[in-house]
Design a protein around this motif. Structure first.
Motif: not given
Length: 448
Positions: A108-112, A117-123, A130-137, A143-144
């Motif tokens: 759903a667009p609002h879920h993306r 909003k948490v990770l930054g815009v993802c191309r 690369s963005k997810v790899a920086l986080w603790n699961k 956060a999401v």
């Protein structure tokens, strides 16, 4: 006859009658997915058979084809010269974090937007990875979710057993059925061939369990009217699940559309909804208000993570529940893979959908016998517990599809012609069949 079926029969109050599963083979999985498919379809068929026995004095025989049930748990539609759009958003899926795995559901667009909003815009997926790899699961999951999105870290079953939400949902029944105080006496309007003819089903559900339930009810003759918000679409699923239904749109934040909805609800026999547990209450249509608007209503609801515990109002989908509850982790070990391995099909959605349909028919039988309506609550997480606890199934491979499965009438859909596979359920004298082809969302007027 399987232990899964006996568990379903007990939960629904159906007789513990053996139901034959014909043909051989099973979907490859760490769990008995084909048995779950057969059992849930059989339970829905048995509910219909018991209704017919109640009304006619004749209990029809029934059987389920294992191979066809397995295929229907994936898709029943075979397009001719066109393709169904992809089910998944390009960046939806499983990602490695700094300390494990997480699944992001961004269809759903609002879920993306919530995830970004948490990770930054993802191309693309690489950018997301690369963005997810920086986080603790665990931190990313929370956060999401806090941002209004959908995510689930991969947990083993043992960890889910100790988790507050795992404990809560495991203590719930597979199907929670309650009688209402309000009666709606009336005669059975169906026939042996179309046992649900004359019934009005208001369907507020979307991907995927609820639409499976209303598809089954429509196949037995019910008048199903699906309602979606003005901007909602699920193009990868609509051709599969809207067969036999009419589809309209209403905005329940608008006064005029609310008035139309209330008029529809007053005349409905069955309401199906799959909102989060508190969503209809926040719209002013809580359980008490629904019964007041439609006394004797049969009210069947589902959610992802159960009806008690800290996650009862959390957004969720089949693929996320598989990650949370230990299914994807167990599949990873079974396949000796280096990444989460989900079930081969969206089995929690499909099975819960057939159990919703069975619940609606059981409640209808009770209303015809006694007068009062009733409610039923189900969840994907509780269906997951049933699957996990019954362990692995036979691993004999299914025979592949062949031309015999395609010798069917052409269904003229808005997207092009298509075949549907033969129905896996056989009820003597009661063919499961749909009066109209699949349709676009919003294609009909909001009226019975």
């Amino acid at each position: 006859m399987t232990d899964q079926l006996t568990s379903m029969q007990a939960a629904l109050g159906l007789p513990m009658t053996p139901i034959p599963f014909t043909d051989e083979g099973a979907l490859p999985s760490a769990f008995a997915v084909t048995e779950l498919a057969c059992a849930s379809i059989a339970a829905a068929g048995q509910a219909a058979a018991e209704l017919l026995h109640q009304q006619t004095g004749r209990r029809p025989s029934l059987e389920v084809d294992r191979r066809l049930a397995s295929f229907w748990f994936s898709t029943s539609l075979r397009p001719l010269g066109w393709s169904v759009p992809p089910m998944w958003d390009p960046v939806a899926g499983d990602y490695a974090t700094a300390d494990g795995w997480i699944r992001l559901h961004t269809n759903a667009p609002h879920h993306r937007l919530a995830a970004e909003k948490v990770l930054g815009v993802c191309r693309d997926r690489d950018d997301m990875a690369s963005k997810v790899a920086l986080w603790n699961k665990a931190e990313l999951e929370q956060a999401v979710v806090n941002a209004g999105g959908c995510a689930a870290e991969m947990r083993p079953w043992q960890a889910w057993q100790g988790h507050p939400q795992g404990k809560a949902v495991n203590a719930e029944p597979l199907v929670h059925i309650d009688a209402s105080l309000d009666a709606r006496p009336g005669p059975w309007l169906g026939t042996v061939a179309r046992p649900l003819a004359g019934l009005k089903v208001l369907d507020l559900t979307r991907v995927l369990a609820g639409p499976i339930a209303s598809r089954f009810l429509a196949g037995l003759g019910a008048d199903v009217l699906r309602i979606d918000p003005p901007s909602w679409n699920e193009p990868g699923v609509v051709p599969e699940v809207t067969v036999g239904k009419r589809c309209t749109r209403l905005d329940l934040h608008r006064a005029d559309d609310r008035a139309v909805f209330e008029t529809l609800l007053k005349d409905a026999d069955i309401l199906l909804h799959g909102y989060r547990a508190d969503a209809l209450e926040r719209l002013g249509y809580g359980a008490a208000q629904r019964q007041q608007l439609a006394p004797g209503l049969i009210d069947v609801s589902l959610n992802a993570y159960g009806w008690s515990g800290p996650w009862q109002n959390r957004r969720g989908f089949d693929s996320l529940v598989q990650m949370s509850s230990g299914i994807a982790e167990a599949g990873m070990g079974w396949k000796q893979a280096d990444k989460p391995t989900p079930l081969p099909v969206q089995a929690l959605d499909h099975a819960t959908g057939y159990l919703m349909a069975a619940s609606a028919i059981v409640l209808l039988s009770r209303r015809l016998a006694n007068g009062p309506g009733g409610s039923a609550r189900l969840s994907l997480a509780r269906t997951a517990k049933l699957l996990i606890e019954h362990g692995a199934g036979a691993q004999t491979a299914l025979r592949p599809e062949n031309s015999a499965d395609q010798g069917l009438l052409v269904e003229q859909t808005p997207w092009g012609p298509a075949h549907r596979l033969q129905v896996p359920l056989r009820i003597t004298g009661t063919p499961l069949q749909w009066a109209a082809p699949a349709t676009e969302l919003g294609a009909h007027r909001p009226q019975w």
